[in-house]
Every structure is written in structure tokens, then in C-alpha cells.
Design a protein around this motif. Structure first.
Motif, PDB file in Angstrom:
ATOM      1  N   UNK A  34       0.855  -1.192   0.000  1.00 10.77           N
ATOM      2  CA  UNK A  34       0.000   0.000   0.000  1.00 10.77           C
ATOM      3  C   UNK A  34       0.889   1.239   0.000  1.00 10.77           C
ATOM      4  N   UNK A  35       1.981   1.152   0.813  1.00  5.26           N
ATOM      5  CA  UNK A  35       2.967   2.228   0.806  1.00  5.26           C
ATOM      6  C   UNK A  35       4.270   1.701   1.397  1.00  5.26           C
ATOM      7  N   UNK A  36       5.363   2.288   0.949  1.00  3.80           N
ATOM      8  CA  UNK A  36       6.675   1.884   1.469  1.00  3.80           C
ATOM      9  C   UNK A  36       6.740   2.128   2.963  1.00  3.80           C
ATOM     10  N   UNK A  38       4.353   2.047   5.174  1.00  2.00           N
ATOM     11  CA  UNK A  38       3.584   1.034   5.912  1.00  2.00           C
ATOM     12  C   UNK A  38       4.355  -0.277   6.001  1.00  2.00           C
ATOM     13  N   UNK A  39       5.037  -0.645   4.917  1.00  2.00           N
ATOM     14  CA  UNK A  39       5.814  -1.888   4.909  1.00  2.00           C
ATOM     15  C   UNK A  39       7.012  -1.799   5.854  1.00  2.00           C
ATOM     16  N   UNK A  40       7.646  -0.615   5.886  1.00  3.16           N
ATOM     17  CA  UNK A  40       8.763  -0.420   6.804  1.00  3.16           C
ATOM     18  C   UNK A  40       8.304  -0.545   8.252  1.00  3.16           C
ATOM     19  N   UNK A  41       7.110  -0.006   8.543  1.00  6.32           N
ATOM     20  CA  UNK A  41       6.562  -0.097   9.904  1.00  6.32           C
ATOM     21  C   UNK A  41       6.271  -1.549  10.271  1.00  6.32           C
ATOM     22  N   UNK A  42       5.732  -2.306   9.309  1.00  5.23           N
ATOM     23  CA  UNK A  42       5.455  -3.736   9.549  1.00  5.23           C
ATOM     24  C   UNK A  42       6.743  -4.476   9.902  1.00  5.23           C
ATOM     25  N   UNK A  43       7.810  -4.189   9.122  1.00 11.32           N
ATOM     26  CA  UNK A  43       9.084  -4.861   9.352  1.00 11.32           C
ATOM     27  C   UNK A  43       9.664  -4.484  10.721  1.00 11.32           C
ATOM     28  N   UNK A  88      19.754  -4.369   4.494  1.00 13.08           N
ATOM     29  CA  UNK A  88      19.398  -5.031   3.230  1.00 13.08           C
ATOM     30  C   UNK A  88      17.886  -5.156   3.067  1.00 13.08           C
ATOM     31  N   UNK A  89      17.206  -5.523   4.160  1.00 11.24           N
ATOM     32  CA  UNK A  89      15.742  -5.647   4.097  1.00 11.24           C
ATOM     33  C   UNK A  89      15.122  -4.275   3.847  1.00 11.24           C
ATOM     34  N   UNK A  90      15.610  -3.268   4.545  1.00 12.81           N
ATOM     35  CA  UNK A  90      15.082  -1.899   4.394  1.00 12.81           C
ATOM     36  C   UNK A  90      15.262  -1.420   2.959  1.00 12.81           C
ATOM     37  N   UNK A  91      16.436  -1.727   2.382  1.00 16.40           N
ATOM     38  CA  UNK A  91      16.709  -1.308   0.999  1.00 16.40           C
ATOM     39  C   UNK A  91      15.738  -1.987   0.033  1.00 16.40           C
ATOM     40  N   UNK A  92      15.461  -3.262   0.275  1.00 11.06           N
ATOM     41  CA  UNK A  92      14.529  -3.985  -0.602  1.00 11.06           C
ATOM     42  C   UNK A  92      13.124  -3.406  -0.521  1.00 11.06           C
ATOM     43  N   UNK A  93      12.714  -3.047   0.702  1.00 10.64           N
ATOM     44  CA  UNK A  93      11.377  -2.453   0.880  1.00 10.64           C
ATOM     45  C   UNK A  93      11.315  -1.091   0.187  1.00 10.64           C
ATOM     46  N   UNK A  94      12.355  -0.287   0.359  1.00 11.48           N
ATOM     47  CA  UNK A  94      12.401   1.021  -0.316  1.00 11.48           C
ATOM     48  C   UNK A  94      12.396   0.874  -1.830  1.00 11.48           C
ATOM     49  N   UNK A  95      12.827  -0.313  -2.298  1.00 14.39           N
ATOM     50  CA  UNK A  95      12.817  -0.571  -3.734  1.00 14.39           C
ATOM     51  C   UNK A  95      11.462  -1.027  -4.257  1.00 14.39           C
ATOM     52  N   UNK A  99       7.279  -6.210   2.792  1.00 15.87           N
ATOM     53  CA  UNK A  99       8.121  -6.597   3.927  1.00 15.87           C
ATOM     54  C   UNK A  99       8.383  -8.098   3.911  1.00 15.87           C
ATOM     55  N   UNK A 100       7.339  -8.874   3.618  1.00 23.50           N
ATOM     56  CA  UNK A 100       7.475 -10.333   3.590  1.00 23.50           C
ATOM     57  C   UNK A 100       8.454 -10.755   2.502  1.00 23.50           C
ATOM     58  N   UNK A 101       8.276 -10.238   1.314  1.00 23.74           N
ATOM     59  CA  UNK A 101       9.136 -10.605   0.187  1.00 23.74           C
ATOM     60  C   UNK A 101      10.586 -10.183   0.454  1.00 23.74           C
ATOM     61  N   UNK A 102      10.768  -9.032   1.055  1.00 22.33           N
ATOM     62  CA  UNK A 102      12.117  -8.520   1.329  1.00 22.33           C
ATOM     63  C   UNK A 102      12.845  -9.400   2.334  1.00 22.33           C
ATOM     64  N   UNK A 103      12.150  -9.780   3.402  1.00 19.29           N
ATOM     65  CA  UNK A 103      12.760 -10.644   4.413  1.00 19.29           C
ATOM     66  C   UNK A 103      13.139 -11.986   3.793  1.00 19.29           C
ATOM     67  N   UNK A 104      12.235 -12.559   3.013  1.00 19.95           N
ATOM     68  CA  UNK A 104      12.515 -13.846   2.366  1.00 19.95           C
ATOM     69  C   UNK A 104      13.759 -13.749   1.485  1.00 19.95           C
TER      70      UNK A 104
END
Length: 558
Positions: A34-36, A38-43, A88-95, A99-104
Motif C-alpha cells: 500500500x505504501x513503502x 507502511x511496509x517499513x513499519x510492519x518490518x 538489506x531488508x530496508x533497501x529492498x522495501x524502499x525498492x 516486507x514479507x518478500x524482502x525478508x525472504x
């Protein structure tokens, strides 16, 4: 009825209904972004929750495990607090990834790096990576681990179990464990033994061939799993299970007896340990001394070398606990199947024939000196002997003793207390050393035969390779002949000789070794009471070799 073979890693017999466990969310589709922000907050929230859960889990695990094994969870906390991982996870989310896909994605990168290792221990550590990933993703998706809610007696079947999974198990409900994957050093093996749950691992695709409610029998001693047994088989194993429990109580009651054959031959039974806390088990099971303290395991579950002070504390803890009983401390046997990535060791095409044991120590003298200083300092608290592993040449021992003398001189200058006459021994694991053992008479105070490696090198069989397992024969005539040759030289020259490894607690081996003249054995603590009982039923003439011995927990070739 169908019979499967695996690797028995935790002793016992279990009978019950199957409960198939899998990480359900592995195939769960992550929500669209929905938004970068929001995903960062989830992570970030999942990261905080995961840290909180692991701290709670660590407290629970530490009640069941020895200190060294409880560091399993410390590795996971390290990943959660690792700035590189978070970045690395944060960079993937910003990309633009969820959050789930980035962690995986990031955890898969770490996992693949470990799986490339030739060392089984570090391959098993890839489960730590999965565990961290499962936990974070579960917290992102709001999924709870179903193992927390098992409320009936079950045989747990899974592809694999992470440390967190196993720590959640209710010992009163989980009767046994069967997994498709895992090795002797896997967390499933470590934790199952600590919790006293019978377990067999390495059955490849077993979890795909069973259904919820199927009945299973686990016979860990024979590494056998029986799926949907018939009535006759089930009745047989119910009786065998009761016999096992009765025998366990009977054997433990005899732990303090002396191992003396019926015709009066006295045998010394010592314990092998790999961590300071294991000395408690050695004492509990009636060890007469520590015949082998494998110090390289102090290097496991760490990210840097242990200091002199850390090693001194570990060694002196064991010496003090044994209260005057002898303690043999082996210098680190790094190399072969025991690699530690932070040491930066070079890759070798055949590590078993490369830089391992004493060869490694002599190539890393500062590390060697630190260890020798710690061992010598511990010798001030009780009888300590130093054992050099993987000796293949007299020059190695001479050079090592020169270094030891330098260390002694340093300690004298520092006005440290230590045993100035500490005994020096060599492990006989290489056929060339066994064949020329008389050359070591003047430079070694005692010998210890390492049967696991001696068998491997004599027969040219990798003892960790299941494809050639049938060729690994501990009682092969060539191995027994070498043991006999060493014993003759030791006896003739008044040198103490001990034998450690799997063969020391092997039913068919004990009578053979007794007839060879071996009188000192060192083995896993859990094997000691039963071996003592068995020896007391033997006469050396062989007229009375009992059938009732069941091999105890073996050392897994470590």
C-alpha cells in the motif's frame, strides 16, 4: 506396514499417532504494497516482536540445555540485531517490495551462503536462518506457531524443525520426533536429546508419505521408523518399550559400580565431553575421569576466537568439578569436518587429509599458545593432562613441546600457578603413527587411540558419507591389528594407553578390546553405566559373553 531407516539421534522407543507439521505460511502470498512507509513499519514492528519472543524463548531453552547449546538462540538474536541484515531488508522495501518478500529474499541469501559450506555443522546452521525468517514473517502476517497448541499425545513428523519449533514442544505430549532432514549436529538432534524425546532424522521424504492419524513406531536404537505397524509388531514394541524403560532405571542405579570382569580384571571408564557443562553428566553417570575434553567445541556458536580467560574458565570449571579425578584436555582439533568460517580457513579438496588437528595448531601458533596457557593455568586446580590430536610425525610433537615450554616460561615470569610436570599425550588416529608408535615413546607420556578416525583412515572410508557406510567396519581385522600393536608397545614401555570413540561403547568391540589388553576406555557419559554393567558380566576367556548389552549414545564421530 512399511519400514524406514534414518539416523537415530535421541535414544528411546515411542509409539503413537502422527501429527504432521509444516510452516503453513511458507506459501502464503504477501499482500500488495500500500505504501513503502507502511511496509517499513510492519518490518520494524515484526523485528521488535521477534527479539522479544527470542529473549523469552532463550530463557525457556536454557532450563533444558547446557550452556554451550543454549547459545543456539544467540545466533538468531545476532541476525535480528545485525545492521547489515536490517539495512538489506530496508533497501529492498524502499525498492518497492513488500516486507514479507524482502525478508525472504535477504534471508535466502544468507541461507545459500551457509549451504555452500562443505561442513555439515554449518549446513545445519542454515536452519537458524530459516527460523529467523519464519519468525519475522509470521509476525508480519500475524500467524502463530501451531506447535504451541498440541494438546494430545503425538509423534511429530516434519520436513525439518527449527530451534524455536523444538523449544515449543511439550515433552509430555510429543512422544517422538521424525524429520526428513537434519544431521547429527542439527538443532533437532541437540534439543531432542536435551528434552529426552526419542528422535530419528534424515528420512528424506517421510513427511510426504504419512497422513494425520497414521500410527508410527520409533526405534531410535536401530534408527528405524515403522509406519502403520500390524498388531503383532505393535505388541512386540510395546514390550520392548517397557524393557527399555526398565533397563534405563536399572542401569542408572549401577552407575557408581566398578567395571571389573568376572575373572577380576579392573577396567577404567572415563567420559568424553565437548563442553564444560557436560561434566555434570559425566559425574552423574559415574565417570572415573574425563578421558577426552574436545576443546574445539568452545569455538562453536561464536563469531570470534575465545580468549585465554574464557578458555581458562571453561577448563578450570571442569577440573574443579571432577574434584581430583583426572582430566585429559585435547588441544583443538579444527579442520576435517569441523570448520569455523570466522577463522578464514582455506578451502581444501580433501579436508580430512589437510590442515587439521595438530597441523592446524602449529600453523596458527598464537592461537595454540593462548590455548596452552589456559590449559596450564587450569592444571593448578587438579590433575590435568594435555592431548595432541591427529599426530602423524615425531617432529610435530617435539615442536609442540617446545612451544609448551615457552608457555611455561611465560607463566613462571607472570608468577602464575600451574602443574610444571603436566603429562603430554598423543592421539593415535593415523595408521602411520600406529605402525611407528615406538618412535614416540621418548616424547609422549601416554597414548590415546581415536578409533573413529583410525578406522576411517585405515579403511579409506569417509565415516560421515552414508554412501559408503557399509564399508566403515570398526572391528575390521586391520583396525584391531593396529590397536593390538599399539597396546603391545605401550605395555612394554610402561605407557598409559586409553581408547576413545564409538568402538569404546560398542557391544561386539568390548570383549575384543579387553582381550587385546586395553584397560582404559573413554566414551559418551550416557554409555558409561551400561558398559560398566556389561564388563562385569564378562570373563576374558570368552566363556561368558552376555547378549543383553545395548549400545548407548555414541559420539557421532566427532
Amino acid at each position: 506396514m512399511k519400514v524406514y531407516k534414518g539416523i537415530g539421534v535421541s535414544p528411546g522407543i515411542a509409539i503413537g499417532k502422527v501429527y504432521v507439521y509444516s510452516h503453513k505460511y511458507v506459501n502464503a502470498r504477501p499482500e500488495k504494497i500500500s505504501s513503502v512507509k507502511a511496509e517499513l513499519k510492519k518490518f520494524e514492528a515484526a523485528l521488535k516482536t521477534s527479539k522479544r519472543q527470542i529473549k523469552k524463548l532463550s530463557a525457556k531453552i536454557s532450563r533444558h540445555l547446557k550452556k554451550e547449546d543454549s547459545k543456539i538462540i544467540a545466533i538468531q538474536m545476532h541476525f535480528l540485531e545485525d545492521e547489515v541484515f536490517v539495512e538489506k531488508v530496508t533497501r529492498a522495501i524502499n525498492g518497492g517490495k513488500s516486507a514479507v518478500e524482502s525478508v525472504r529474499e535477504v534471508l535466502q541469501e544468507y541461507e545459500e551462503m551457509l549451504l555452500k559450506s562443505e561442513d555439515e555443522y554449518f549446513k545445519d546452521r542454515s536452519l537458524d536462518i530459516k527460523d529467523v525468517g519464519y519468525r519475522i514473517i509470521s509476525n508480519i502476517l500475524g500467524i502463530k506457531n501451531e506447535l504451541e497448541f498440541i494438546d494430545k499425545d503425538v509423534i511429530l513428523v516434519a520436513n525439518d524443525l527449527t530451534p524455536s519449533d523444538t523449544a515449543l514442544l511439550d515433552k509430555s505430549k510429543v512422544l517422538g520426533i521424525v524429520t526428513d532432514s537434519g544431521g547429527l549436529t542439527s538443532h533437532t538432534a541437540i534439543l531432542a536429546r536435551a528434552l529426552g524425546i526419542p528422535a530419528i532424522i534424515g528420512l528424506k521424504d517421510f513427511s510426504l508419505n504419512v497422513r494425520e492419524g497414521d500410527e508410527v513406531i520409533i526405534d531410535s536404537e536401530n534408527a528405524t521408523v515403522i509406519l502403520n505397524p500390524d498388531d503383532t509388531t505393535k505388541a512386540y514394541y510395546l514390550g520392548k518399550k517397557q524393557e527399555y524403560e526398565d533397563r534405563k532405571k536399572e542401569i542408572l542405579a549401577l552407575k557408581d559400580i566398578k567395571a571389573i570382569t568376572r575373572d577380576g580384571v579392573s577396567v577404567t571408564i572415563d567420559a568424553n565431553i565437548g563442553a564444560p557443562e557436560e561434566v555434570t553428566k559425566a559425574i552423574e553417570y559415574g565417570a572415573e575421569g574425563i578421558g577426552l575434553f574436545r576443546t574445539e567445541f568452545l569455538y562453536i556458536n561464536r563469531f570470534e576466537l575465545p580468549s585465554e580467560e574464557e578458555q581458562f574458565e571453561a577448563y578450570s570449571y571442569v577440573v574443579k568439578a571432577m574434584k581430583g579425578k583426572p582430566v585429559v584436555i585435547r588441544t583443538f582439533d579444527i579442520g576435517g569436518d569441523k570448520d569455523f568460517p570466522y577463522l578464514g580457513l582455506k578451502k581444501e579438496s580433501n579436508p580430512y587429509l589437510g590442515m587439521r588437528g595438530l597441523r592446524f595448531s602449529l600453523a596458527n601458533i598464537p592461537m595454540f599458545i593462548t590455548q596452552l596457557k589456559a590449559i596450564l593455568r587450569a592444571s593448578a586446580y587438579g590433575p590435568v593432562s594435555i592431548l595432541f590430536p591427529m599426530v602423524s610425525d615425531v617432529k610435530e610433537v617435539i615442536k609442540s613441546k617446545d612451544i609448551l615450554q615457552q608457555v611455561k616460561d611465560e607463566l613462571i615470569q607472570e608468577r602464575r600457578d600451574f602443574d610444571k610436570d603436566v603429562k603430554i599425550g598423543i592421539m593415535i588416529e593415523v595408521p602411520s603413527t600406529a605402525l611407528t608408535v615406538e618412535n614416540f615413546i621418548g616424547i609422549a607420556d601416554f597414548f590415546s587411540i581415536g578409533t573413529n578416525d583410525l578406522t576411517q583412515y585405515t579403511l579409506a572410508v569417509d565415516r560421515s558419507n552414508e554412501n559408503v557406510a557399509d564399508y566403515y567396519i570398526p572391528l575390521h581385522p586391520s583396525v584391531i591389528k593396529l590397536i593390538g600393536m599399539v597396546q603391545e608397545v605401550a605395555k612394554k614401555n610402561g605407557k598409559k594407553l586409553s581408547l576413545c570413540g564409538e568402538l569404546a561403547a560398542f557391544k561386539e568391540g568390548i570383549p575384543v578390546l579387553l582381550k587385546q589388553g586395553i584397560r582404559v576406555y573413554s566414551m559418551s557419559p550416557a554409555s558409561i553405566p551400561e558398559v560398566k554393567k556389561y564388563i562385569r558380566e564378562i570373563t576374558l576367556e570368552g566363556k561368558n559373553i552376555p547378549d543383553g548389552f545395548h549400545q548407548g549414545e555414541v559420539d557421532g564421530g566427532l
